[in-house]
Write an enzyme that holds these catalytic residues in place. Sequence first.
Site, mmCIF file in Angstrom:
data_model
loop_
_atom_site.group_PDB
_atom_site.id
_atom_site.type_symbol
_atom_site.label_atom_id
_atom_site.label_comp_id
_atom_site.label_asym_id
_atom_site.label_seq_id
_atom_site.Cartn_x
_atom_site.Cartn_y
_atom_site.Cartn_z
ATOM 1 N N ASN A 7 -41.374 -68.304 -3.126
ATOM 2 C CA ASN A 7 -42.369 -68.813 -2.070
ATOM 3 C C ASN A 7 -41.947 -70.541 -2.253
ATOM 4 O O ASN A 7 -42.411 -71.244 -3.162
ATOM 5 C CB ASN A 7 -43.640 -68.789 -2.519
ATOM 6 C CG ASN A 7 -44.891 -69.218 -1.365
ATOM 7 O OD1 ASN A 7 -44.430 -70.171 -0.747
ATOM 8 N ND2 ASN A 7 -46.101 -68.996 -1.628
ATOM 9 N N LYS A 14 -42.342 -71.470 -6.165
ATOM 10 C CA LYS A 14 -43.054 -70.281 -7.194
ATOM 11 C C LYS A 14 -42.106 -69.299 -6.785
ATOM 12 O O LYS A 14 -41.672 -68.769 -6.021
ATOM 13 C CB LYS A 14 -44.354 -69.926 -6.510
ATOM 14 C CG LYS A 14 -45.508 -70.976 -6.343
ATOM 15 C CD LYS A 14 -46.732 -70.532 -6.163
ATOM 16 C CE LYS A 14 -47.581 -71.464 -5.784
ATOM 17 N NZ LYS A 14 -48.460 -71.536 -4.588
ATOM 18 N N ARG A 75 -41.072 -65.558 1.117
ATOM 19 C CA ARG A 75 -42.220 -66.131 1.860
ATOM 20 C C ARG A 75 -41.513 -66.977 3.290
ATOM 21 O O ARG A 75 -41.050 -68.155 2.699
ATOM 22 C CB ARG A 75 -43.323 -66.794 1.352
ATOM 23 C CG ARG A 75 -44.574 -67.102 2.084
ATOM 24 C CD ARG A 75 -45.385 -67.976 1.587
ATOM 25 N NE ARG A 75 -46.573 -68.204 2.704
ATOM 26 C CZ ARG A 75 -47.472 -68.995 2.465
ATOM 27 N NH1 ARG A 75 -47.197 -70.126 1.495
ATOM 28 N NH2 ARG A 75 -48.222 -69.096 3.296
ATOM 29 N N ASN A 195 -58.430 -71.506 -0.619
ATOM 30 C CA ASN A 195 -58.107 -72.982 -0.211
ATOM 31 C C ASN A 195 -58.221 -72.835 1.540
ATOM 32 O O ASN A 195 -58.747 -73.763 2.096
ATOM 33 C CB ASN A 195 -56.729 -73.438 -0.556
ATOM 34 C CG ASN A 195 -57.287 -74.298 -1.964
ATOM 35 O OD1 ASN A 195 -58.121 -74.886 -2.068
ATOM 36 N ND2 ASN A 195 -56.283 -74.324 -2.650
ATOM 37 N N ASP A 267 -63.649 -78.158 -2.867
ATOM 38 C CA ASP A 267 -63.746 -76.770 -3.890
ATOM 39 C C ASP A 267 -65.140 -76.330 -3.931
ATOM 40 O O ASP A 267 -66.244 -77.003 -4.352
ATOM 41 C CB ASP A 267 -63.235 -77.510 -5.201
ATOM 42 C CG ASP A 267 -62.914 -76.233 -6.094
ATOM 43 O OD1 ASP A 267 -63.788 -75.095 -6.315
ATOM 44 O OD2 ASP A 267 -61.868 -76.177 -6.702
ATOM 45 N N GLY A 318 -59.647 -66.577 -3.917
ATOM 46 C CA GLY A 318 -60.349 -67.506 -4.843
ATOM 47 C C GLY A 318 -61.971 -67.433 -4.579
ATOM 48 O O GLY A 318 -62.382 -67.246 -5.656
ATOM 49 N N ILE A 319 -62.424 -67.840 -3.618
ATOM 50 C CA ILE A 319 -63.998 -67.934 -3.709
ATOM 51 C C ILE A 319 -64.393 -66.561 -3.441
ATOM 52 O O ILE A 319 -65.478 -66.143 -4.389
ATOM 53 C CB ILE A 319 -64.344 -68.716 -2.318
ATOM 54 C CG1 ILE A 319 -63.614 -69.998 -1.907
ATOM 55 C CG2 ILE A 319 -65.840 -68.537 -1.878
ATOM 56 C CD1 ILE A 319 -63.947 -70.856 -0.642
ATOM 57 N N GLU A 351 -49.962 -60.917 -2.741
ATOM 58 C CA GLU A 351 -49.162 -61.167 -1.943
ATOM 59 C C GLU A 351 -47.570 -61.093 -2.234
ATOM 60 O O GLU A 351 -46.694 -60.560 -1.554
ATOM 61 C CB GLU A 351 -49.126 -62.544 -1.205
ATOM 62 C CG GLU A 351 -50.725 -62.719 -0.392
ATOM 63 C CD GLU A 351 -50.721 -64.129 0.044
ATOM 64 O OE1 GLU A 351 -49.895 -64.704 0.884
ATOM 65 O OE2 GLU A 351 -51.693 -64.678 -0.435
HETATM 66 P P1 AMP Z 1 -57.068 -69.366 -3.702
HETATM 67 O O1 AMP Z 1 -56.485 -70.257 -2.252
HETATM 68 O O2 AMP Z 1 -57.069 -67.899 -3.479
HETATM 69 O O3 AMP Z 1 -56.226 -70.114 -4.948
HETATM 70 O O4 AMP Z 1 -58.645 -69.939 -3.876
HETATM 71 C C1 AMP Z 1 -59.001 -71.453 -4.415
HETATM 72 C C2 AMP Z 1 -60.174 -71.646 -4.058
HETATM 73 O O5 AMP Z 1 -60.997 -70.756 -4.841
HETATM 74 C C3 AMP Z 1 -60.685 -73.110 -4.747
HETATM 75 O O6 AMP Z 1 -60.425 -74.121 -3.665
HETATM 76 C C4 AMP Z 1 -62.148 -72.952 -5.082
HETATM 77 O O7 AMP Z 1 -63.043 -73.277 -3.939
HETATM 78 C C5 AMP Z 1 -62.337 -71.298 -5.101
HETATM 79 N N1 AMP Z 1 -62.776 -71.014 -6.412
HETATM 80 C C6 AMP Z 1 -62.196 -70.604 -7.314
HETATM 81 N N2 AMP Z 1 -63.086 -70.258 -8.439
HETATM 82 C C7 AMP Z 1 -64.325 -70.278 -7.739
HETATM 83 C C8 AMP Z 1 -65.799 -69.959 -8.195
HETATM 84 N N3 AMP Z 1 -66.008 -69.623 -9.449
HETATM 85 N N4 AMP Z 1 -66.829 -70.278 -7.407
HETATM 86 C C9 AMP Z 1 -66.502 -70.651 -6.140
HETATM 87 N N5 AMP Z 1 -65.227 -70.875 -5.656
HETATM 88 C C10 AMP Z 1 -64.256 -70.732 -6.410
#
Ligand code: AMP
Length: 369
Positions: A7, A14, A75, A195, A267, A318-319, A351
């Site tokens: 990627n 990556k 990717r 994100n 975040d 992530g969220i 992914e």
């Molecule tokens: P990703 O793009 O899937 O890697 O997700 C990244 C996002 O996950 C970050 O910007 C955080 O806002 C969110 N995130 C990670 N841990 C937590 C948590 N414990 N609570 C809320 N949001 C989180």
Amino acid sequence: MLVLVINCGSSSAKYQLFDADRKVSLAKGVIERIGQYGSSCSDHHAAMKIIVDRLTDKKTGVISGAAEISGVGHRVVHGGEEFKESTLITKKVIASIEKYSALAPLHNPPSLSGIKACAAILKGVPQVAVFDTSFHQTMPEAAFLYGLPLEYYRKYALRKYGFHGTSHRFVAEEAARRLGKPKSQLKLITCHLGNGCSMTAVDGGRSVDTSMGFTPLEGLIMGTRSGDLDPAAVLILLEKEGSSTSAINDLLNKKSGLLGISGVSNDMRDIFKVAKGKGPKTRRCKLAIEMFVYRIKKYVGAYMAAMGGLDAVVFTAGISENNPWLVDRIKKDLAPCLPVGTKFIVVPTNEELLRARDTFNIIKRKRGR
Ligand code: AMP
């Protein structure tokens, strides 16, 4: 069969090596600061060399030679309307990816650099392109066209493409497995909340609508992206702020969303922390969470209507994966107005595994020919 998944971003690459028969990851890592001042890695070619050296290192590597790698899956963000599924990379495919750089100027060029570097370093090893856009190519015209004069679609390919397709496809398939039903019999809404954030209506295993658009800016409120907006607001900003189009682009993509509303961070972790306290930004952080949740709920309603039913809402990234409160809150608010028995499930996305699977299947088919 060993499959290397790559990627490439503008300054990073990556990688992950899979034993595709056993569906297990053998090694993964990232090369950062590619081409940046002071970095020892000058370009994507140098990065690919480092990756192969790491994998074949006598002491720490996991394979004895590059010849063990049977295929590389890349990717590629944008495949335009041409690529409806992952594809074996040929000269013609490279020319098309180059053409679609006009639609994804930040993303397609580094992928191309990675593809060309692999072709030079892993000579003769088949390469596969896995597009972020291809899963959404099943959307009907009524969903992907904008209400603009039709000639602009023909002239500029201006339409909704959607992104995060690999993630939506992976979690929809995994959700069907967990629900114990064939995907052809399921109406799912998949929510990728990381994100970047996007939602997809998946009817019978096919994407029929998705929240991101011509670019990833449309749809949900994200970390730093505004999501849906009246286009007239952009005209006002241009006029009143005297901003250039690139400054507005920056504002909408990098300074809006959760960051712009909360005034604290992009975040969710930071926003939750401040929202729980009693500081001067507490109200803004609570508002950012409310707006984020509200828009997700609105899309669930819209997509349920678009599909004429709903079996499950699937959360990933992530969220969703780290914040059970948020998923519970959406579930609590929506459950009374959804069909009885609608499930809410969290499925971690993977992914890279899907890219490895597609690469494996395409190479196997090629060998069988
Ligand atoms: P990703 O793009 O899937 O890697 O997700 C990244 C996002 O996950 C970050 O910007 C955080 O806002 C969110 N995130 C990670 N841990 C937590 C948590 N414990 N609570 C809320 N949001 C989180």
